[in-house]
Design a protein around this motif. Sequence first.
Motif, PDB file in Angstrom:
ATOM      1  N   LYS A  54     -11.517   4.917  -8.903  1.00  0.00           N
ATOM      2  CA  LYS A  54     -12.964   4.337  -8.854  1.00  0.00           C
ATOM      3  C   LYS A  54     -13.448   3.280  -8.504  1.00  0.00           C
ATOM      4  CE  LYS A  54     -13.579   6.750 -13.813  1.00  0.00           C
ATOM      5  NZ  LYS A  54     -12.817   7.120 -13.519  1.00  0.00           N
ATOM      6  N   THR A  55     -12.473   2.152  -8.528  1.00  0.00           N
ATOM      7  CA  THR A  55     -12.818   1.107  -7.414  1.00  0.00           C
ATOM      8  C   THR A  55     -12.454   0.542  -6.009  1.00  0.00           C
ATOM      9  OG1 THR A  55      -9.848   0.076  -7.831  1.00  0.00           O
ATOM     10  CG2 THR A  55     -11.678  -0.128  -9.959  1.00  0.00           C
ATOM     11  N   VAL A  56     -12.393  -0.124  -4.914  1.00  0.00           N
ATOM     12  CA  VAL A  56     -12.636   0.433  -3.671  1.00  0.00           C
ATOM     13  C   VAL A  56     -11.087   0.024  -3.717  1.00  0.00           C
ATOM     14  CG1 VAL A  56     -12.934  -2.506  -3.588  1.00  0.00           C
ATOM     15  CG2 VAL A  56     -13.033  -1.324  -1.647  1.00  0.00           C
ATOM     16  N   PHE A  57     -10.082  -0.634  -4.475  1.00  0.00           N
ATOM     17  CA  PHE A  57      -8.788  -0.758  -4.718  1.00  0.00           C
ATOM     18  C   PHE A  57      -8.507   0.606  -4.547  1.00  0.00           C
ATOM     19  CE2 PHE A  57     -10.926  -5.213  -5.966  1.00  0.00           C
ATOM     20  CZ  PHE A  57     -10.374  -5.629  -5.330  1.00  0.00           C
ATOM     21  N   GLY A  58      -8.055   1.041  -5.420  1.00  0.00           N
ATOM     22  CA  GLY A  58      -7.524   2.302  -5.832  1.00  0.00           C
ATOM     23  C   GLY A  58      -7.841   3.240  -4.896  1.00  0.00           C
ATOM     24  N   ILE A  59      -9.634   3.328  -4.462  1.00  0.00           N
ATOM     25  CA  ILE A  59      -9.715   4.258  -3.416  1.00  0.00           C
ATOM     26  C   ILE A  59      -8.864   4.180  -2.245  1.00  0.00           C
ATOM     27  CG2 ILE A  59     -11.252   5.165  -1.790  1.00  0.00           C
ATOM     28  CD1 ILE A  59     -13.464   4.865  -3.963  1.00  0.00           C
ATOM     29  N   VAL A  60      -9.173   2.988  -1.293  1.00  0.00           N
ATOM     30  CA  VAL A  60      -8.078   2.594  -0.042  1.00  0.00           C
ATOM     31  C   VAL A  60      -6.509   2.920  -0.602  1.00  0.00           C
ATOM     32  CG1 VAL A  60      -7.795   0.552   1.539  1.00  0.00           C
ATOM     33  CG2 VAL A  60     -10.088   1.493   0.849  1.00  0.00           C
ATOM     34  N   VAL A  61      -6.260   2.316  -1.741  1.00  0.00           N
ATOM     35  CA  VAL A  61      -4.240   2.318  -1.459  1.00  0.00           C
ATOM     36  C   VAL A  61      -4.095   3.662  -2.219  1.00  0.00           C
ATOM     37  CG1 VAL A  61      -2.676   1.471  -3.350  1.00  0.00           C
ATOM     38  CG2 VAL A  61      -4.093  -0.216  -2.720  1.00  0.00           C
ATOM     39  N   GLU A  62      -4.883   4.524  -1.644  1.00  0.00           N
ATOM     40  CA  GLU A  62      -3.719   5.867  -1.961  1.00  0.00           C
ATOM     41  C   GLU A  62      -5.018   6.122  -0.955  1.00  0.00           C
ATOM     42  OE1 GLU A  62      -2.813   9.674  -3.105  1.00  0.00           O
ATOM     43  OE2 GLU A  62      -2.570   7.234  -4.651  1.00  0.00           O
ATOM     44  N   ALA A  63      -5.584   6.033  -0.188  1.00  0.00           N
ATOM     45  CA  ALA A  63      -5.182   6.314   1.360  1.00  0.00           C
ATOM     46  C   ALA A  63      -4.257   5.860   1.891  1.00  0.00           C
ATOM     47  CB  ALA A  63      -6.897   6.274   2.172  1.00  0.00           C
ATOM     48  N   LEU A  64      -4.301   4.553   2.149  1.00  0.00           N
ATOM     49  CA  LEU A  64      -3.057   4.039   2.737  1.00  0.00           C
ATOM     50  C   LEU A  64      -1.644   4.645   1.608  1.00  0.00           C
ATOM     51  CD1 LEU A  64      -3.986   0.293   2.992  1.00  0.00           C
ATOM     52  CD2 LEU A  64      -3.988   1.742   4.619  1.00  0.00           C
ATOM     53  N   LYS A  65      -1.030   5.172   0.618  1.00  0.00           N
ATOM     54  CA  LYS A  65      -0.197   5.503   0.351  1.00  0.00           C
ATOM     55  C   LYS A  65       0.205   6.795   1.280  1.00  0.00           C
ATOM     56  CE  LYS A  65       1.742   7.726  -4.003  1.00  0.00           C
ATOM     57  NZ  LYS A  65       1.620   9.058  -3.736  1.00  0.00           N
ATOM     58  N   ARG A  66      -0.965   8.012   1.289  1.00  0.00           N
ATOM     59  CA  ARG A  66      -1.357   9.244   1.704  1.00  0.00           C
ATOM     60  C   ARG A  66      -1.021   9.168   3.526  1.00  0.00           C
ATOM     61  NH1 ARG A  66      -5.612  13.010  -1.120  1.00  0.00           N
ATOM     62  NH2 ARG A  66      -5.661  11.936  -3.620  1.00  0.00           N
ATOM     63  N   ARG A  67      -1.769   7.661   3.822  1.00  0.00           N
ATOM     64  CA  ARG A  67      -0.853   8.128   5.357  1.00  0.00           C
ATOM     65  C   ARG A  67       0.918   7.839   5.626  1.00  0.00           C
ATOM     66  NH1 ARG A  67      -6.657   6.093   8.308  1.00  0.00           N
ATOM     67  NH2 ARG A  67      -4.800   5.607   9.992  1.00  0.00           N
ATOM     68  N   LYS A  68       1.035   6.954   4.555  1.00  0.00           N
ATOM     69  CA  LYS A  68       2.618   6.676   4.676  1.00  0.00           C
ATOM     70  C   LYS A  68       2.717   7.882   4.851  1.00  0.00           C
ATOM     71  CE  LYS A  68       5.673   3.904   2.445  1.00  0.00           C
ATOM     72  NZ  LYS A  68       7.107   4.793   1.577  1.00  0.00           N
ATOM     73  N   GLU A  69       2.347   9.007   3.954  1.00  0.00           N
ATOM     74  CA  GLU A  69       3.437   9.946   3.382  1.00  0.00           C
ATOM     75  C   GLU A  69       3.510  11.327   4.373  1.00  0.00           C
ATOM     76  OE1 GLU A  69       2.963  10.061  -1.697  1.00  0.00           O
ATOM     77  OE2 GLU A  69       1.790  11.189  -0.075  1.00  0.00           O
ATOM     78  N   ARG A  70       2.560  11.329   5.218  1.00  0.00           N
ATOM     79  CA  ARG A  70       2.382  12.200   6.090  1.00  0.00           C
ATOM     80  C   ARG A  70       2.668  11.529   7.473  1.00  0.00           C
ATOM     81  NH1 ARG A  70      -3.749  14.164   4.146  1.00  0.00           N
ATOM     82  NH2 ARG A  70      -3.410  15.009   1.757  1.00  0.00           N
ATOM     83  N   GLY A  71       3.141  10.105   7.593  1.00  0.00           N
ATOM     84  CA  GLY A  71       3.135   9.506   8.782  1.00  0.00           C
ATOM     85  C   GLY A  71       2.279   9.041   9.630  1.00  0.00           C
ATOM     86  N   VAL A  72       0.920   8.202   8.918  1.00  0.00           N
ATOM     87  CA  VAL A  72      -0.159   8.366   9.709  1.00  0.00           C
ATOM     88  C   VAL A  72      -0.045   6.380  10.037  1.00  0.00           C
ATOM     89  CG1 VAL A  72      -2.831   7.694   9.967  1.00  0.00           C
ATOM     90  CG2 VAL A  72      -0.939  10.183   9.975  1.00  0.00           C
ATOM     91  N   SER A  73      -0.219   5.749  11.378  1.00  0.00           N
ATOM     92  CA  SER A  73      -0.297   4.277  10.738  1.00  0.00           C
ATOM     93  C   SER A  73      -1.437   4.064  10.516  1.00  0.00           C
ATOM     94  CB  SER A  73      -0.359   4.254  12.033  1.00  0.00           C
ATOM     95  OG  SER A  73      -1.710   4.083  12.785  1.00  0.00           O
ATOM     96  N   GLY A  74      -1.168   2.180   9.774  1.00  0.00           N
ATOM     97  CA  GLY A  74      -2.154   1.836   8.652  1.00  0.00           C
ATOM     98  C   GLY A  74      -3.389   1.674   9.742  1.00  0.00           C
ATOM     99  N   PHE A  75      -4.340   1.228   8.943  1.00  0.00           N
ATOM    100  CA  PHE A  75      -6.068   0.185   9.423  1.00  0.00           C
ATOM    101  C   PHE A  75      -5.887  -0.812   9.432  1.00  0.00           C
ATOM    102  CE2 PHE A  75      -7.574   3.395   5.916  1.00  0.00           C
ATOM    103  CZ  PHE A  75      -6.558   2.162   4.841  1.00  0.00           C
ATOM    104  N   THR A  76      -7.043  -1.540   9.271  1.00  0.00           N
ATOM    105  CA  THR A  76      -7.621  -2.646   8.951  1.00  0.00           C
ATOM    106  C   THR A  76      -8.035  -2.640   8.580  1.00  0.00           C
ATOM    107  OG1 THR A  76      -7.728  -3.490  11.331  1.00  0.00           O
ATOM    108  CG2 THR A  76      -9.027  -4.414  10.607  1.00  0.00           C
ATOM    109  N   ILE A  77      -7.785  -3.900   7.419  1.00  0.00           N
ATOM    110  CA  ILE A  77      -9.172  -3.879   6.164  1.00  0.00           C
ATOM    111  C   ILE A  77     -10.016  -5.129   6.532  1.00  0.00           C
ATOM    112  CG2 ILE A  77      -9.218  -4.125   3.405  1.00  0.00           C
ATOM    113  CD1 ILE A  77      -7.125  -2.290   3.271  1.00  0.00           C
ATOM    114  N   MET A  78     -11.157  -4.840   6.956  1.00  0.00           N
ATOM    115  CA  MET A  78     -11.767  -6.831   6.874  1.00  0.00           C
ATOM    116  C   MET A  78     -13.088  -6.586   6.266  1.00  0.00           C
ATOM    117  SD  MET A  78     -13.849  -6.554  10.887  1.00  0.00           S
ATOM    118  CE  MET A  78     -15.031  -5.212  10.182  1.00  0.00           C
ATOM    119  N   SER A  79     -12.683  -8.117   5.554  1.00  0.00           N
ATOM    120  CA  SER A  79     -13.480  -8.385   4.462  1.00  0.00           C
ATOM    121  C   SER A  79     -14.757  -8.976   5.827  1.00  0.00           C
ATOM    122  CB  SER A  79     -13.220  -9.487   3.993  1.00  0.00           C
ATOM    123  OG  SER A  79     -14.102 -10.683   2.951  1.00  0.00           O
TER     124      SER A  79
END
Length: 495
Positions: free
Chosen positions: A167-192
């Motif tokens: 439900k939070t931005v942390f949970g959403i973004v980290v879950e997406a990064l977890k899936r990217r890691k598992e699927r061999g997709v590189s990371g992105f930029t988090i820009m505050s």
Amino acid sequence: MANKTQIILNPLTLNKVKDGVRLPTYDRSEIKTGIFHFGVGGFHRAHQALIMDNLFTMGLAKDWGICGVGIMPVDQKMRDVMRDQNCLYTLVEKESSGQLNYRVIGSIIEYIYAPDDVNALIERLTKPEARIVSLTITEGGYNTNPVTGEFDLSLVQDDLKNPKNPKTVFGIVVEALKRRKERGVSGFTIMSCDNLQENGKIAKKSFLSFAEAIDKDLSTWIEKNVTFPCSMVDRITPVTTEVDRLKISEKLGVVDQWPVVCEPFIQWVLEDDFAAGRPTYEKNIVQLVKNVAPYELMKLRLINAGHQAIAYFGLLLDHFYVHEATQNDQIVKYLQSYMDFEATSTLDPVDGIDLNQYKSTIIKRFQNPNVLDTLARLAVDGSDRIPKFVIPVIEDRLTKCESVWLSTSVVVSFTRYLNGVDDKGKKIQIVDRMNEKLSVLDKKLRKDPTAISDAQEIFGDVVKNKIFISTFKEIYEKLQNEGAKKTLDWLLSKY
């Protein structure tokens, strides 16, 4: 919301917009999403979205369109407006001369309200198209403890227990990064893009702390594959009022359900550190640098702290708008003195900036009578803003054995504001996420101002400093007993 008989701003009604309004000249169907922005409010739409609109108008960065993301219940309204208007909206720059510059912005090309289908959002963030995740989630949105600076895991327990349905931005973004890691997709930029010193480093700590609580290997992967550039953003963007909506819709000839108003000034200084490419920001307004820190300090300790300086004293003196407060010679002298005699000495040299001219511009910006920014807006969540904007000035000066009368008086004015009435006894509405704790503090301070030493959870370790305590006590008693006007005269007499 518009009724069924009204003509709403959207791509099909742009031909009905009256003359004198600048419209998108690029083909929006050619723009592809590259940026996912959490926290689409007035500031984002007056700042980053405008800059992208400028780039698209120049024929640049067409694969960097913005997808807005909302996660809070209040974001449902933005979802509905964005749906009705196909993400178009009007930006109105209000010059001090009275001139109004109207422009329809088209750089936000889609909007997702996460609770509608959070997994669909996560899957979008998992795809290579997502190269920048940008944030305007407010100073308090990073869940950091004001004393320790550590990420508060207690605030995200639901996401830690249910990582597939965050439900939070942390949970959403980290879950997406977890899936990217598992699927061999590189990371992105988090820009505050929030008003925080070293906002990129704070964002990094928050996201890595959340990730580590789920999987230490994931946290390590994120640290290696995701970048967190620091930035300094600046543009005064008051809350859009119903009067604004009516006047802007009248000018357009169609209804804009949620336009944005702002001042003409705009600035964005950005660390050039991107994991998956970036738009050609340098082609329009943005200053790309290796080290944002000097610019951050300048802005936070002069403009943001300056806002705090005028907010509470202005309210106590029964002012409503920022420009009204800064037409009060006494408040202007107080703000100028704070900047000149206390804040400036805590700043590092800033390349290409004349500080005297910069400070003069701040006052002129605050005095713009057409922006109609309210002191009440500046006073919201002072428990977040004072520790981030003002306390560091006090700490720096105490370290160097320098006086802290003016910077401490900003803290005092905030605690006096907690009384809930101005100097004439008129009620002041206090809006702060720490209301309950602040109410307890207010009662303690009225009995004994040295009880400020108990407010470490709010203001940090500075409240244990003997010089700060004695300075606070003297100003607090003066302000409570003699009022804001006499207290300001007394403070100014010291410089």
